[in-house]
Design a protein around this motif. Structure first.
Motif, PDB file in Angstrom:
ATOM      1  N   TYR A  42      16.881  39.833  21.160  1.00 12.50           N
ATOM      2  CA  TYR A  42      16.336  40.363  22.417  1.00 12.50           C
ATOM      3  C   TYR A  42      15.916  41.824  22.263  1.00 12.50           C
ATOM      4  O   TYR A  42      14.806  42.200  22.634  1.00 12.50           O
ATOM      5  CB  TYR A  42      17.360  40.223  23.554  1.00 12.50           C
ATOM      6  CG  TYR A  42      16.932  40.960  24.794  1.00 12.50           C
ATOM      7  CD1 TYR A  42      15.942  40.442  25.618  1.00 12.50           C
ATOM      8  CD2 TYR A  42      17.478  42.199  25.124  1.00 12.50           C
ATOM      9  CE1 TYR A  42      15.512  41.133  26.748  1.00 12.50           C
ATOM     10  CE2 TYR A  42      17.065  42.888  26.239  1.00 12.50           C
ATOM     11  CZ  TYR A  42      16.077  42.355  27.047  1.00 12.50           C
ATOM     12  OH  TYR A  42      15.647  43.045  28.155  1.00 12.50           O
ATOM     13  N   LEU A  43      16.806  42.650  21.733  1.00 14.65           N
ATOM     14  CA  LEU A  43      16.509  44.078  21.632  1.00 14.65           C
ATOM     15  C   LEU A  43      15.336  44.362  20.690  1.00 14.65           C
ATOM     16  O   LEU A  43      14.584  45.315  20.905  1.00 14.65           O
ATOM     17  CB  LEU A  43      17.750  44.862  21.198  1.00 14.65           C
ATOM     18  CG  LEU A  43      18.891  44.904  22.219  1.00 14.65           C
ATOM     19  CD1 LEU A  43      20.113  45.583  21.621  1.00 14.65           C
ATOM     20  CD2 LEU A  43      18.455  45.593  23.508  1.00 14.65           C
ATOM     21  N   ASP A  44      15.176  43.536  19.666  1.00 15.91           N
ATOM     22  CA  ASP A  44      14.062  43.716  18.734  1.00 15.91           C
ATOM     23  C   ASP A  44      12.777  43.059  19.211  1.00 15.91           C
ATOM     24  O   ASP A  44      11.717  43.295  18.632  1.00 15.91           O
ATOM     25  CB  ASP A  44      14.419  43.155  17.356  1.00 15.91           C
ATOM     26  CG  ASP A  44      15.399  44.033  16.614  1.00 15.91           C
ATOM     27  OD1 ASP A  44      15.524  45.227  16.967  1.00 15.91           O
ATOM     28  OD2 ASP A  44      16.057  43.525  15.677  1.00 15.91           O
ATOM     29  N   GLY A  45      12.865  42.217  20.232  1.00 15.44           N
ATOM     30  CA  GLY A  45      11.695  41.475  20.704  1.00 15.44           C
ATOM     31  C   GLY A  45      11.371  41.785  22.153  1.00 15.44           C
ATOM     32  O   GLY A  45      10.829  42.844  22.484  1.00 15.44           O
ATOM     33  N   ASP A  46      11.749  40.847  23.022  1.00 16.33           N
ATOM     34  CA  ASP A  46      11.430  40.973  24.452  1.00 16.33           C
ATOM     35  C   ASP A  46      11.967  42.258  25.072  1.00 16.33           C
ATOM     36  O   ASP A  46      11.314  42.858  25.926  1.00 16.33           O
ATOM     37  CB  ASP A  46      11.995  39.778  25.229  1.00 16.33           C
ATOM     38  CG  ASP A  46      11.309  38.466  24.881  1.00 16.33           C
ATOM     39  OD1 ASP A  46      10.213  38.497  24.278  1.00 16.33           O
ATOM     40  OD2 ASP A  46      11.888  37.401  25.200  1.00 16.33           O
ATOM     41  N   GLY A  47      13.127  42.677  24.650  1.00 19.18           N
ATOM     42  CA  GLY A  47      13.718  43.899  25.206  1.00 19.18           C
ATOM     43  C   GLY A  47      12.872  45.125  24.913  1.00 19.18           C
ATOM     44  O   GLY A  47      12.725  46.005  25.773  1.00 19.18           O
ATOM     45  N   ARG A  48      12.338  45.179  23.735  1.00 17.67           N
ATOM     46  CA  ARG A  48      11.469  46.305  23.359  1.00 17.67           C
ATOM     47  C   ARG A  48      10.246  46.352  24.276  1.00 17.67           C
ATOM     48  O   ARG A  48       9.854  47.414  24.751  1.00 17.67           O
ATOM     49  CB  ARG A  48      11.045  46.126  21.901  1.00 17.67           C
ATOM     50  CG  ARG A  48      10.625  47.388  21.221  1.00 17.67           C
ATOM     51  CD  ARG A  48      10.323  47.115  19.764  1.00 17.67           C
ATOM     52  NE  ARG A  48      11.519  46.823  19.000  1.00 17.67           N
ATOM     53  CZ  ARG A  48      12.091  47.670  18.163  1.00 17.67           C
ATOM     54  NH1 ARG A  48      11.553  48.853  17.971  1.00 17.67           N
ATOM     55  NH2 ARG A  48      13.170  47.342  17.512  1.00 17.67           N
ATOM     56  N   VAL A  49       9.673  45.176  24.539  1.00 16.51           N
ATOM     57  CA  VAL A  49       8.494  45.085  25.409  1.00 16.51           C
ATOM     58  C   VAL A  49       8.876  45.446  26.843  1.00 16.51           C
ATOM     59  O   VAL A  49       8.180  46.233  27.502  1.00 16.51           O
ATOM     60  CB  VAL A  49       7.880  43.664  25.333  1.00 16.51           C
ATOM     61  CG1 VAL A  49       6.771  43.500  26.352  1.00 16.51           C
ATOM     62  CG2 VAL A  49       7.386  43.373  23.930  1.00 16.51           C
TER      63      VAL A  49
END
Length: 175
Positions: A42-49
């Protein structure tokens, strides 16, 4: 009358140690490791966005809470890995106790409903909540395992004392 039970009759069952070797612990271990993986993804993907669209205060809260979350999960994963090593015979209980001193289970609180909390993406808030609940469970298990093992003297068992008194009263001689 013979006693077929393993170990001393008056020895208390240490539930924390028994739990640590159970299928329930293995489930807790899997849950913890999956939460670590899910959080990292999450933090490397959707969370970053999602974090890019936050207001300034929300961005600061996001950065703070995501750091607390990752720190909490790394400490929990360390504890779970140590306990698994003991369970699998890769490490003694005493070795794990020494290594466990480096693991910090308490702290890493989250603001949960403080300023900026509502600005956080719902998925991050969910991950934080799940990690805090996992932390609470691991702390209870840690206390049950290690505090019971470190107790200076076993607590008096009132049931055992009563059984002993009954046995002596009726000539069983249980001491």
């Amino acid at each position: 009358m013979t006693d077929d039970s393993p170990g001393p009759v008056d020895a208390p069952i240490v539930f924390g140690q028994r739990f640590a070797y159970s299928d329930t612990f293995r489930g807790l271990f899997r849950e913890g490791m999956l939460l670590v993986e899910e959080t990292a993804a999450y933090l490397d993907g959707d969370g970053r966005v999602e974090s890019r669209d936050l207001p300034k205060g929300g961005s600061l809260t996001y950065a703070t809470e995501s750091m607390r979350l990752t720190t909490r999960l790394m400490q929990l994963a360390s504890w779970l890995l140590l306990q698994r090593a003991v369970n699998e015979g890769e490490m003694t209980f005493e070795q794990a106790g020494a290594e466990k001193a480096k693991v910090r289970l308490r702290g890493f609180g989250s603001i949960a409903e403080g300023p900026g909390w509502e600005d956080l993406p719902e998925r991050l808030r969910d991950l934080i909540g799940r990690s805090v609940r996992l932390q609470e469970r691991v702390i209870r298990l840690d206390d049950a395992i290690y505090n019971a093992a470190n107790a200076d003297a076993p607590a008096e068992n009132p049931v055992s004392r009563q059984l002993g008194q009954l046995a002596r009263a009726f000539g069983g001689g249980r001491e």
